[in-house]
Design a protein around this motif. Structure first.
Motif, PDB file in Angstrom:
ATOM      1  N   THR A  85      25.119  71.051  40.304  1.00  0.00           N
ATOM      2  CA  THR A  85      25.484  71.334  39.229  1.00  0.00           C
ATOM      3  C   THR A  85      25.286  71.484  38.247  1.00  0.00           C
ATOM      4  O   THR A  85      26.235  71.608  37.029  1.00  0.00           O
ATOM      5  N   VAL A  86      24.202  70.663  38.132  1.00  0.00           N
ATOM      6  CA  VAL A  86      24.069  69.934  37.073  1.00  0.00           C
ATOM      7  C   VAL A  86      23.783  71.091  35.933  1.00  0.00           C
ATOM      8  O   VAL A  86      23.925  70.632  35.124  1.00  0.00           O
ATOM      9  N   ILE A  87      23.569  71.978  36.560  1.00  0.00           N
ATOM     10  CA  ILE A  87      22.791  73.874  35.480  1.00  0.00           C
ATOM     11  C   ILE A  87      24.082  73.655  34.933  1.00  0.00           C
ATOM     12  O   ILE A  87      24.176  73.876  33.462  1.00  0.00           O
ATOM     13  N   GLY A  88      25.039  74.395  35.651  1.00  0.00           N
ATOM     14  CA  GLY A  88      27.044  74.520  34.678  1.00  0.00           C
ATOM     15  C   GLY A  88      26.882  73.545  34.175  1.00  0.00           C
ATOM     16  O   GLY A  88      27.259  73.963  32.647  1.00  0.00           O
ATOM     17  N   ALA A  89      26.340  72.544  34.205  1.00  0.00           N
ATOM     18  CA  ALA A  89      27.184  71.078  33.274  1.00  0.00           C
ATOM     19  C   ALA A  89      26.385  71.016  31.924  1.00  0.00           C
ATOM     20  O   ALA A  89      27.096  71.054  30.777  1.00  0.00           O
ATOM     21  N   ILE A  90      25.028  71.427  31.546  1.00  0.00           N
ATOM     22  CA  ILE A  90      24.115  71.357  30.976  1.00  0.00           C
ATOM     23  C   ILE A  90      24.994  72.729  30.312  1.00  0.00           C
ATOM     24  O   ILE A  90      25.042  72.750  29.056  1.00  0.00           O
ATOM     25  N   GLY A  91      25.174  73.984  30.632  1.00  0.00           N
ATOM     26  CA  GLY A  91      25.281  75.648  30.199  1.00  0.00           C
ATOM     27  C   GLY A  91      26.783  74.841  29.257  1.00  0.00           C
ATOM     28  O   GLY A  91      26.798  75.677  28.088  1.00  0.00           O
ATOM     29  N   VAL A  92      27.671  74.624  29.887  1.00  0.00           N
ATOM     30  CA  VAL A  92      29.454  73.875  29.660  1.00  0.00           C
ATOM     31  C   VAL A  92      28.744  73.588  28.191  1.00  0.00           C
ATOM     32  O   VAL A  92      29.863  73.800  26.831  1.00  0.00           O
ATOM     33  N   PHE A  93      28.083  72.523  28.338  1.00  0.00           N
ATOM     34  CA  PHE A  93      27.673  71.187  27.387  1.00  0.00           C
ATOM     35  C   PHE A  93      27.355  71.772  26.145  1.00  0.00           C
ATOM     36  O   PHE A  93      27.750  71.775  24.499  1.00  0.00           O
ATOM     37  N   GLY A  94      26.429  73.115  26.792  1.00  0.00           N
ATOM     38  CA  GLY A  94      25.478  73.240  25.986  1.00  0.00           C
ATOM     39  C   GLY A  94      26.049  74.286  24.292  1.00  0.00           C
ATOM     40  O   GLY A  94      26.461  74.348  23.207  1.00  0.00           O
ATOM     41  N   GLY A  95      27.691  74.966  25.311  1.00  0.00           N
ATOM     42  CA  GLY A  95      28.488  75.579  24.307  1.00  0.00           C
ATOM     43  C   GLY A  95      29.217  75.512  23.492  1.00  0.00           C
ATOM     44  O   GLY A  95      29.742  76.135  22.551  1.00  0.00           O
ATOM     45  N   PHE A  96      29.516  74.044  24.568  1.00  0.00           N
ATOM     46  CA  PHE A  96      30.681  72.997  23.769  1.00  0.00           C
ATOM     47  C   PHE A  96      30.065  72.683  22.646  1.00  0.00           C
ATOM     48  O   PHE A  96      30.673  72.134  21.726  1.00  0.00           O
ATOM     49  N   TRP A  97      28.898  72.396  22.468  1.00  0.00           N
ATOM     50  CA  TRP A  97      27.924  70.938  21.276  1.00  0.00           C
ATOM     51  C   TRP A  97      27.753  72.605  20.300  1.00  0.00           C
ATOM     52  O   TRP A  97      27.590  72.394  18.934  1.00  0.00           O
TER      53      TRP A  97
END
Length: 438
Positions: A85-97
């Protein structure tokens, strides 16, 4: 959990995904990256990056999303791979950032669109950009752009995003074609085409270490890869749709619009100024207005140009916000509208440093494009190629009448060429970002 939203039509999904991919990545970022990294030499590497990395990677994100029918973080748990799930978390954080500073640039666009009606920036484009790109003026328009984005996403997939992009994307294409034809008719535009379309391979060979990560990062950014956008959007696709056809359509149209942007900007600049503007986030906000000031009916041309840029900016910003909203709606059962407003407010606050000083915006952008995106794509490619392999090929075949050996070729391309290419790009980006010798 309540029934999830869904795309009302296949065309709606494709246009929404193209809208996410086109955005400011093509019309704002692509021209200044091209100018900074060698013109046509950069274009060659960018096109190769789309073909070799972009198309296989977008299909990788598609199979995760549709297989799980969940937003980015929840998708990996649904697939029985909670540890990933870290993959999805990095992606979500990337979009947020990314949306935090992207919204600041969107605010610039609104400011220039309103200024185009009177030609307010014609007298001194450089000074005008300096006055409106940072400080309280930039913060106010950053807030306005986020308000528009929140308003669209709050109405959901079919009622908000799909309806908006069905208008936005065709409008972008039609207006860009018209502007490209107009630029072609301008006297003295020839050198602009040469700069953009005639690569100097000697320059390319001397600067591969800088051009490659820039071009690959641009390809990932412009295709919305690494943000978990395509995982999220694909989670709303029905099983009878062909993922290879959709992925190829999105990548091709996205790249063509990027090239169209170059065919507008560079001939226009060659005709009016003989220069292609300084590199950096403010390039099209200084160089293009400088050219517009010398054109008959420059105000009208400015309204059309910055109108296109605003439509493109919104088509991407809504996808970046949807990634975060859909995660909370899917996994925590919260209501979409208040969640969208709350997240939009947090993103606005995160964007305040970028609105206050453009140096912060450049730092935010560099971290996103050079580190967060390639890391997220690298993990997606590895996961699909080596962990989800059999299910991934099976998912790719669903909705496709005769895939033949394409599924196997795609899988091994992910495992080898794409994986190594993204890893090499990430390594070069880390060396450059940290100042280590290459």
């Amino acid at each position: 959990m309540a029934d999830r939203d869904a795309w009302a039509s296949r065309l709606g999904f494709i246009l929404a995904a193209i809208g996410s991919a086109v955005g400011l990545g093509n019309i704002w970022r692509f021209p200044y990256q091209t100018a900074e990294f060698g013109g046509a030499a950069f274009l060659v590497v960018y096109v190769l990056a789309v073909l070799v990395i972009g198309i296989p990677a977008i299909l990788a994100e598609f199979v995760i999303g549709r297989r799980a029918e969940m937003s980015a973080i929840g998708a990996f748990e649904k697939l029985g791979r909670k540890e990933w799930t870290v993959i999805g978390a990095i992606g979500v954080f990337g979009g947020f950032w990314t949306l935090s500073y992207y919204s600041v640039v969107g605010g610039w666009v609104i400011r220039y669109l309103t200024g185009s009606f009177t030609g307010a920036y014609f007298g001194a484009p450089g000074e005008y950009f300096g006055a409106v790109s940072a400080g309280m003026d930039a913060i106010a328009f950053h807030a306005l752009f986020m308000l528009l984005t929140v308003g669209i996403v709050a109405f959901g997939i079919e009622g908000g995003i799909e309806k908006a992009t069905k208008v936005m994307v065709p409008a972008i294409v039609l207006l860009m074609v018209g502007l490209a034809f107009f630029a072609y008719t301008l006297p003295g535009s020839g050198p602009g085409y040469e700069f953009f379309l005639s690569p100097d391979f000697g320059v390319l060979a001397d600067n591969l270490a800088t051009v490659i990560p820039a071009a690959v990062g641009q390809a990932l950014f412009s295709l919305s890869l690494g943000f978990s956008v395509m995982i999220t959007y694909a989670s709303y696709i029905s099983d009878d749709k062909s993922l290879p056809v959709d992925g190829l359509s999105i990548a091709v149209v996205n790249s063509l619009i990027g090239i169209l942007a170059g065919l507008v900007v560079f001939p226009l600049l060659a005709s009016q100024t003989g220069e292609y503007g300084g590199a950096g986030p403010g390039a099209i906000f200084v160089s293009v207005p400088t050219a517009l000031a010398r054109l008959p009916l420059g105000e009208l041309f400015g309204v059309v140009f910055f109108g296109i840029v605003l439509i493109a900016a919104l088509s991407s910003s809504i996808s970046l916000l949807e990634v975060v909203v859909s995660y909370l709606v899917d996994n925590h059962g919260v209501s979409r509208k208040p969640t969208t407003v709350g997240l939009g407010s947090v993103i606005f606050v995160l964007g305040l440093p970028s609105a206050w000083k453009t140096a912060w915006l450049g730092w935010f952008d560099g971290l996103a494009v050079n580190l967060i995106l390639p890391l997220a794509v690298l993990l997606v490619v590895f996961f699909v190629g080596w962990v989800m392999a059999d299910d991934a090929v099976d998912e790719l075949r669903r909705g496709t009448s005769d895939l033949g050996t394409l599924g196997t070729v795609w899988l091994w391309a992910l495992r080898t060429v794409v994986l190594l290419a993204v890893f090499g790009t990430l390594a070069l980006s880390v060396f450059q970002f940290t100042g280590a010798p290459v």
